[in-house]
Design a protein around this motif. Structure first.
Motif, PDB file in Angstrom:
ATOM      1  N   SER A  93       6.426   1.206   5.322  1.00  0.00           N
ATOM      2  CA  SER A  93       5.144   0.566   5.645  1.00  0.00           C
ATOM      3  C   SER A  93       4.168   1.558   6.254  1.00  0.00           C
ATOM      4  O   SER A  93       2.983   1.560   5.917  1.00  0.00           O
ATOM      5  CB  SER A  93       5.358  -0.609   6.603  1.00  0.00           C
ATOM      6  OG  SER A  93       6.089  -1.622   5.970  1.00  0.00           O
ATOM      7  N   LYS A  94       4.651   2.407   7.157  1.00  0.00           N
ATOM      8  CA  LYS A  94       3.796   3.433   7.771  1.00  0.00           C
ATOM      9  C   LYS A  94       3.250   4.372   6.704  1.00  0.00           C
ATOM     10  O   LYS A  94       2.057   4.683   6.687  1.00  0.00           O
ATOM     11  CB  LYS A  94       4.579   4.255   8.797  1.00  0.00           C
ATOM     12  CG  LYS A  94       4.926   3.519  10.044  1.00  0.00           C
ATOM     13  CD  LYS A  94       5.742   4.426  10.962  1.00  0.00           C
ATOM     14  CE  LYS A  94       6.297   3.668  12.148  1.00  0.00           C
ATOM     15  NZ  LYS A  94       7.079   4.531  13.028  1.00  0.00           N
ATOM     16  N   ALA A  95       4.138   4.814   5.805  1.00  0.00           N
ATOM     17  CA  ALA A  95       3.718   5.733   4.749  1.00  0.00           C
ATOM     18  C   ALA A  95       2.665   5.079   3.846  1.00  0.00           C
ATOM     19  O   ALA A  95       1.647   5.692   3.518  1.00  0.00           O
ATOM     20  CB  ALA A  95       4.922   6.192   3.931  1.00  0.00           C
ATOM     21  N   LEU A  96       2.912   3.845   3.463  1.00  0.00           N
ATOM     22  CA  LEU A  96       1.969   3.143   2.588  1.00  0.00           C
ATOM     23  C   LEU A  96       0.651   2.863   3.290  1.00  0.00           C
ATOM     24  O   LEU A  96      -0.407   2.873   2.655  1.00  0.00           O
ATOM     25  CB  LEU A  96       2.597   1.850   2.065  1.00  0.00           C
ATOM     26  CG  LEU A  96       3.771   2.041   1.104  1.00  0.00           C
ATOM     27  CD1 LEU A  96       4.421   0.697   0.778  1.00  0.00           C
ATOM     28  CD2 LEU A  96       3.355   2.774  -0.154  1.00  0.00           C
ATOM     29  N   LEU A  97       0.702   2.639   4.588  1.00  0.00           N
ATOM     30  CA  LEU A  97      -0.512   2.421   5.361  1.00  0.00           C
ATOM     31  C   LEU A  97      -1.398   3.671   5.340  1.00  0.00           C
ATOM     32  O   LEU A  97      -2.603   3.585   5.108  1.00  0.00           O
ATOM     33  CB  LEU A  97      -0.148   2.040   6.800  1.00  0.00           C
ATOM     34  CG  LEU A  97      -1.212   1.380   7.642  1.00  0.00           C
ATOM     35  CD1 LEU A  97      -1.722   0.093   7.007  1.00  0.00           C
ATOM     36  CD2 LEU A  97      -0.653   1.082   9.026  1.00  0.00           C
ATOM     37  N   ILE A  98      -0.797   4.826   5.557  1.00  0.00           N
ATOM     38  CA  ILE A  98      -1.570   6.079   5.506  1.00  0.00           C
ATOM     39  C   ILE A  98      -2.063   6.318   4.090  1.00  0.00           C
ATOM     40  O   ILE A  98      -3.222   6.663   3.870  1.00  0.00           O
ATOM     41  CB  ILE A  98      -0.736   7.277   5.974  1.00  0.00           C
ATOM     42  CG1 ILE A  98      -0.264   7.098   7.402  1.00  0.00           C
ATOM     43  CG2 ILE A  98      -1.561   8.570   5.864  1.00  0.00           C
ATOM     44  CD1 ILE A  98       0.748   8.134   7.851  1.00  0.00           C
ATOM     45  N   LEU A  99      -1.180   6.131   3.108  1.00  0.00           N
ATOM     46  CA  LEU A  99      -1.562   6.335   1.707  1.00  0.00           C
ATOM     47  C   LEU A  99      -2.735   5.437   1.336  1.00  0.00           C
ATOM     48  O   LEU A  99      -3.640   5.855   0.606  1.00  0.00           O
ATOM     49  CB  LEU A  99      -0.364   6.067   0.802  1.00  0.00           C
ATOM     50  CG  LEU A  99      -0.531   6.353  -0.676  1.00  0.00           C
ATOM     51  CD1 LEU A  99      -0.912   7.809  -0.925  1.00  0.00           C
ATOM     52  CD2 LEU A  99       0.743   6.003  -1.435  1.00  0.00           C
ATOM     53  N   GLY A 100      -2.776   4.240   1.886  1.00  0.00           N
ATOM     54  CA  GLY A 100      -3.861   3.303   1.611  1.00  0.00           C
ATOM     55  C   GLY A 100      -5.209   3.745   2.158  1.00  0.00           C
ATOM     56  O   GLY A 100      -6.245   3.228   1.750  1.00  0.00           O
ATOM     57  N   THR A 101      -5.205   4.700   3.088  1.00  0.00           N
ATOM     58  CA  THR A 101      -6.466   5.209   3.626  1.00  0.00           C
ATOM     59  C   THR A 101      -7.031   6.335   2.769  1.00  0.00           C
ATOM     60  O   THR A 101      -8.162   6.763   2.990  1.00  0.00           O
ATOM     61  CB  THR A 101      -6.299   5.731   5.078  1.00  0.00           C
ATOM     62  OG1 THR A 101      -5.472   6.897   5.071  1.00  0.00           O
ATOM     63  CG2 THR A 101      -5.722   4.662   5.982  1.00  0.00           C
ATOM     64  N   LEU A 102      -6.247   6.806   1.820  1.00  0.00           N
ATOM     65  CA  LEU A 102      -6.672   7.899   0.941  1.00  0.00           C
ATOM     66  C   LEU A 102      -7.186   7.335  -0.377  1.00  0.00           C
ATOM     67  O   LEU A 102      -6.739   6.267  -0.816  1.00  0.00           O
ATOM     68  CB  LEU A 102      -5.496   8.844   0.677  1.00  0.00           C
ATOM     69  CG  LEU A 102      -4.954   9.553   1.912  1.00  0.00           C
ATOM     70  CD1 LEU A 102      -3.582  10.146   1.635  1.00  0.00           C
ATOM     71  CD2 LEU A 102      -5.916  10.625   2.366  1.00  0.00           C
ATOM     72  N   PRO A 103      -8.115   8.025  -1.028  1.00  0.00           N
ATOM     73  CA  PRO A 103      -8.606   7.550  -2.325  1.00  0.00           C
ATOM     74  C   PRO A 103      -7.466   7.404  -3.333  1.00  0.00           C
ATOM     75  O   PRO A 103      -6.538   8.232  -3.346  1.00  0.00           O
ATOM     76  CB  PRO A 103      -9.589   8.641  -2.765  1.00  0.00           C
ATOM     77  CG  PRO A 103      -9.989   9.330  -1.498  1.00  0.00           C
ATOM     78  CD  PRO A 103      -8.791   9.256  -0.598  1.00  0.00           C
ATOM     79  N   ILE A 104      -7.540   6.388  -4.146  1.00  0.00           N
ATOM     80  CA  ILE A 104      -6.517   6.157  -5.171  1.00  0.00           C
ATOM     81  C   ILE A 104      -6.441   7.386  -6.084  1.00  0.00           C
ATOM     82  O   ILE A 104      -7.457   7.893  -6.546  1.00  0.00           O
ATOM     83  CB  ILE A 104      -6.831   4.890  -5.982  1.00  0.00           C
ATOM     84  CG1 ILE A 104      -6.720   3.669  -5.084  1.00  0.00           C
ATOM     85  CG2 ILE A 104      -5.903   4.758  -7.190  1.00  0.00           C
ATOM     86  CD1 ILE A 104      -7.172   2.378  -5.715  1.00  0.00           C
ATOM     87  N   GLY A 105      -5.235   7.853  -6.326  1.00  0.00           N
ATOM     88  CA  GLY A 105      -5.015   9.006  -7.193  1.00  0.00           C
ATOM     89  C   GLY A 105      -5.162  10.354  -6.509  1.00  0.00           C
ATOM     90  O   GLY A 105      -4.921  11.385  -7.119  1.00  0.00           O
ATOM     91  N   LYS A 106      -5.550  10.367  -5.246  1.00  0.00           N
ATOM     92  CA  LYS A 106      -5.736  11.627  -4.513  1.00  0.00           C
ATOM     93  C   LYS A 106      -4.406  12.325  -4.273  1.00  0.00           C
ATOM     94  O   LYS A 106      -4.309  13.544  -4.352  1.00  0.00           O
ATOM     95  CB  LYS A 106      -6.421  11.341  -3.169  1.00  0.00           C
ATOM     96  CG  LYS A 106      -6.672  12.545  -2.300  1.00  0.00           C
ATOM     97  CD  LYS A 106      -7.906  13.258  -2.760  1.00  0.00           C
ATOM     98  CE  LYS A 106      -8.424  14.232  -1.747  1.00  0.00           C
ATOM     99  NZ  LYS A 106      -9.702  14.794  -2.124  1.00  0.00           N
ATOM    100  N   VAL A 107      -3.366  11.536  -3.965  1.00  0.00           N
ATOM    101  CA  VAL A 107      -2.059  12.081  -3.604  1.00  0.00           C
ATOM    102  C   VAL A 107      -1.024  11.682  -4.646  1.00  0.00           C
ATOM    103  O   VAL A 107      -0.978  10.532  -5.079  1.00  0.00           O
ATOM    104  CB  VAL A 107      -1.617  11.576  -2.216  1.00  0.00           C
ATOM    105  CG1 VAL A 107      -0.236  12.098  -1.857  1.00  0.00           C
ATOM    106  CG2 VAL A 107      -2.621  11.982  -1.150  1.00  0.00           C
ATOM    107  N   SER A 108      -0.210  12.642  -5.044  1.00  0.00           N
ATOM    108  CA  SER A 108       0.930  12.349  -5.912  1.00  0.00           C
ATOM    109  C   SER A 108       2.192  12.879  -5.241  1.00  0.00           C
ATOM    110  O   SER A 108       2.129  13.729  -4.350  1.00  0.00           O
ATOM    111  CB  SER A 108       0.738  12.968  -7.299  1.00  0.00           C
ATOM    112  OG  SER A 108       0.632  14.378  -7.207  1.00  0.00           O
ATOM    113  N   PHE A 109       3.325  12.356  -5.676  1.00  0.00           N
ATOM    114  CA  PHE A 109       4.607  12.704  -5.070  1.00  0.00           C
ATOM    115  C   PHE A 109       5.546  13.231  -6.148  1.00  0.00           C
ATOM    116  O   PHE A 109       5.703  12.603  -7.193  1.00  0.00           O
ATOM    117  CB  PHE A 109       5.228  11.471  -4.409  1.00  0.00           C
ATOM    118  CG  PHE A 109       4.324  10.852  -3.376  1.00  0.00           C
ATOM    119  CD1 PHE A 109       4.340  11.307  -2.074  1.00  0.00           C
ATOM    120  CD2 PHE A 109       3.450   9.828  -3.720  1.00  0.00           C
ATOM    121  CE1 PHE A 109       3.505  10.744  -1.121  1.00  0.00           C
ATOM    122  CE2 PHE A 109       2.617   9.259  -2.779  1.00  0.00           C
ATOM    123  CZ  PHE A 109       2.639   9.727  -1.477  1.00  0.00           C
TER     124      PHE A 109
END
Length: 144
Positions: A80-96
């Motif tokens: 949940s913490k990870a997804l919360l931070i990821l949700g603050t970033l533009p969609i598609g900005k970060v990949s894993f």
């Protein structure tokens, strides 16, 4: 748990850090490292068009990419913490991307150095999570 974070740009190391995150399982350590990487990505997002987070836990990378579910209750708050931070970033900005541990030697080395340090509290406290969840719940724009 020792946490090691290595940031590279065009193959050159531009940032690294390590710390002792206290006691926990290997998977908790991997999720904690992912959270720290996401926090770093959040802080530098305006400097880069795309950010790729490379991890050596195939399970965690598949879980954050949505290929596998997080089944362990003790890991769900970290997800949940990870997804919360990821949700603050533009969609598609970060990949894993997953990379074998033997190809991730520098981060592994740093995680071992982190074990030797005194236990540190990450900035990522329960209070911060609750504040962010409250901000998101009220549909406000989140800027950290």
């Amino acid at each position: 748990m020792g946490i090691g974070l290595v940031v590279t740009c065009l193959g050159k190391e531009i940032y690294s850090d390590c710390y002792n995150a206290g006691l926990g399982t290997v998977n908790i350590g991997e999720w904690t490292g992912l959270i720290e990487a996401l926090d770093y990505a959040r802080r530098v997002q305006n400097k880069y068009d795309k950010i790729t987070i490379v991890g050596d836990s195939q399970l965690v990378i598949r879980q954050i990419n949505g290929e596998y579910q997080v089944k362990k209750d003790r890991l769900k708050p970290l997800q949940s913490k990870a997804l919360l931070i990821l949700g603050t970033l533009p969609i598609g900005k970060v990949s894993f991307v997953w990379n074998r541990r033997e190809l991730n030697k520098r981060a592994d080395e740093l995680s071992k150095l982190g074990l030797e340090k005194e236990h540190e509290e990450s900035w990522w406290t329960s209070l911060k999570i609750l504040e962010m969840a409250e901000i998101l719940r009220n549909n406000k724009i989140l800027r950290l």
